[in-house]
Design an enzyme around this catalytic site. Structure first.
Site, mmCIF file in Angstrom:
data_model
loop_
_atom_site.group_PDB
_atom_site.id
_atom_site.type_symbol
_atom_site.label_atom_id
_atom_site.label_comp_id
_atom_site.label_asym_id
_atom_site.label_seq_id
_atom_site.Cartn_x
_atom_site.Cartn_y
_atom_site.Cartn_z
ATOM 1 N N ASP A 171 0.882 -1.169 0.000
ATOM 2 C CA ASP A 171 0.000 0.000 0.000
ATOM 3 C C ASP A 171 0.918 1.216 0.000
ATOM 4 O O ASP A 171 1.573 1.511 1.008
ATOM 5 C CB ASP A 171 -0.899 -0.016 1.236
ATOM 6 N N ASN A 222 2.840 2.747 -10.886
ATOM 7 C CA ASN A 222 1.612 2.659 -11.671
ATOM 8 C C ASN A 222 0.353 2.871 -10.836
ATOM 9 O O ASN A 222 -0.656 3.341 -11.359
ATOM 10 C CB ASN A 222 1.550 1.294 -12.365
ATOM 11 N N SER A 255 -0.425 11.165 -16.770
ATOM 12 C CA SER A 255 -1.590 11.335 -17.625
ATOM 13 C C SER A 255 -1.495 12.670 -18.338
ATOM 14 O O SER A 255 -0.933 13.637 -17.806
ATOM 15 C CB SER A 255 -2.867 11.311 -16.776
ATOM 16 N N TYR A 266 -7.417 14.304 -9.509
ATOM 17 C CA TYR A 266 -6.623 13.493 -10.422
ATOM 18 C C TYR A 266 -5.653 14.357 -11.220
ATOM 19 O O TYR A 266 -4.441 14.083 -11.273
ATOM 20 C CB TYR A 266 -7.554 12.730 -11.368
ATOM 21 N N LYS A 285 -1.497 14.437 -10.842
ATOM 22 C CA LYS A 285 -0.622 14.048 -11.953
ATOM 23 C C LYS A 285 0.281 15.209 -12.378
ATOM 24 O O LYS A 285 1.435 14.979 -12.788
ATOM 25 C CB LYS A 285 -1.456 13.548 -13.132
ATOM 26 N N VAL A 334 -7.300 4.334 -21.814
ATOM 27 C CA VAL A 334 -7.176 2.878 -21.807
ATOM 28 C C VAL A 334 -8.432 2.239 -21.206
ATOM 29 O O VAL A 334 -9.002 2.751 -20.227
ATOM 30 C CB VAL A 334 -5.922 2.454 -21.003
ATOM 31 N N ARG A 335 -8.811 1.108 -21.767
ATOM 32 C CA ARG A 335 -9.986 0.371 -21.284
ATOM 33 C C ARG A 335 -9.659 -0.329 -19.960
ATOM 34 O O ARG A 335 -9.209 -1.477 -19.936
ATOM 35 C CB ARG A 335 -10.443 -0.635 -22.337
ATOM 36 N N THR A 336 -9.862 0.404 -18.873
ATOM 37 C CA THR A 336 -9.666 -0.112 -17.517
ATOM 38 C C THR A 336 -10.885 0.271 -16.691
ATOM 39 O O THR A 336 -11.811 0.925 -17.186
ATOM 40 C CB THR A 336 -8.414 0.514 -16.873
#
Length: 235
Positions: A61, A88, A143, A158, A162, A191-193
């Site tokens: 963590d 990441n 990002s 976010y 970043k 991205v497809r997440t």
């Protein structure tokens, strides 16, 4: 005993882009330490990743110093060095508020994972990165939302976390250049997440591609840069 393979540690490796990064590095012959916040929730992912090469798992963590130090002890005991660190783990694409009405407690929590997490991980793992045989690579998964010209006031937690991570990348790249440690940031794209959604334009493997490419720079590779699609972009 000295470990001859390159050792890479990937945070948030149990799903999405992190899973694709770990898989790609394993396929290139690296030993990969996959980490996630919850070992229980990662068992299936870790079993799948282990099919691709020399995989180790360590619970981590990045918001908790005691968890980071336990991970450092694990890497030191198992390998005595670290060649690649990929920060990441990230959270909270916060579309539901803006800079004017932001819930600042939520913003602080986002910073804890997205910016302070990588920072304190790098500080703790630095002695092992300095023992890399040919100079280490640190990759901060950032990002385009963190670019200066993208600060429109939306997704404040976010985007600003970043933006700060990009600034940290530059500062650390300057500080670590004399140690032959490269520090770069990468925007994986849309991205497809779980965070990016099913309508995103890239698969996790496509999102991971530039991150893996950057993680494998040799001792003459660039540092302090921001990349997308294997091309430098502006901070």
């Amino acid at each position: 005993m000295k470990h001859l393979n390159k050792i890479a540690l990937v945070t948030g490796a149990n799903r999405g882009i992190g899973f694709a990064i770990a898989k790609g590095l394993l396929q290139k012959g690296l030993t990969v330490i996959a980490t996630s916040r919850s070992e229980t929730n990662s068992k299936t992912s870790i079993e799948q990743l282990s099919l691709y090469g020399d995989l180790r798992y360590c619970q981590l963590d990045v918001t908790r110093l005691e968890s980071i130090h336990a991970c450092v002890d694990f890497v030191d005991t198992e390998f005595g060095k670290l060649d690649v660190l990929i920060n990441n783990a990230g959270i909270n694409y916060d579309t539901w508020h803006n800079a004017l009405n932001a819930n600042l407690e939520e913003v602080r929590n986002t910073f804890d994972t997205n910016m302070y997490g990588p920072w304190q991980s790098i500080q703790a793992l630095l002695p092992l990165l300095q023992k890399s045989d040919h100079g280490a690579n640190i990759v901060n998964v950032s990002s385009g939302a963190g670019a200066l010209d993208a600060q429109t006031g939306g997704t404040p937690g976010y985007s600003l976390s970043k933006l700060a991570l990009n600034g940290l990348t530059l500062q650390l790249a300057n500080q670590l250049q004399s140690y032959n440690i490269r520090v770069n940031a990468v925007c994986p794209g849309w991205v497809r997440t779980d965070m990016g959604g099913s309508g995103a334009t890239k698969s996790p493997e496509e999102g991971a591609d530039t991150i893996i490419w950057t993680a494998l720079f040799d001792s003459h590779g660039p540092t302090g840069k921001f990349f997308r699609n294997r091309t430098e972009i502006a901070y």
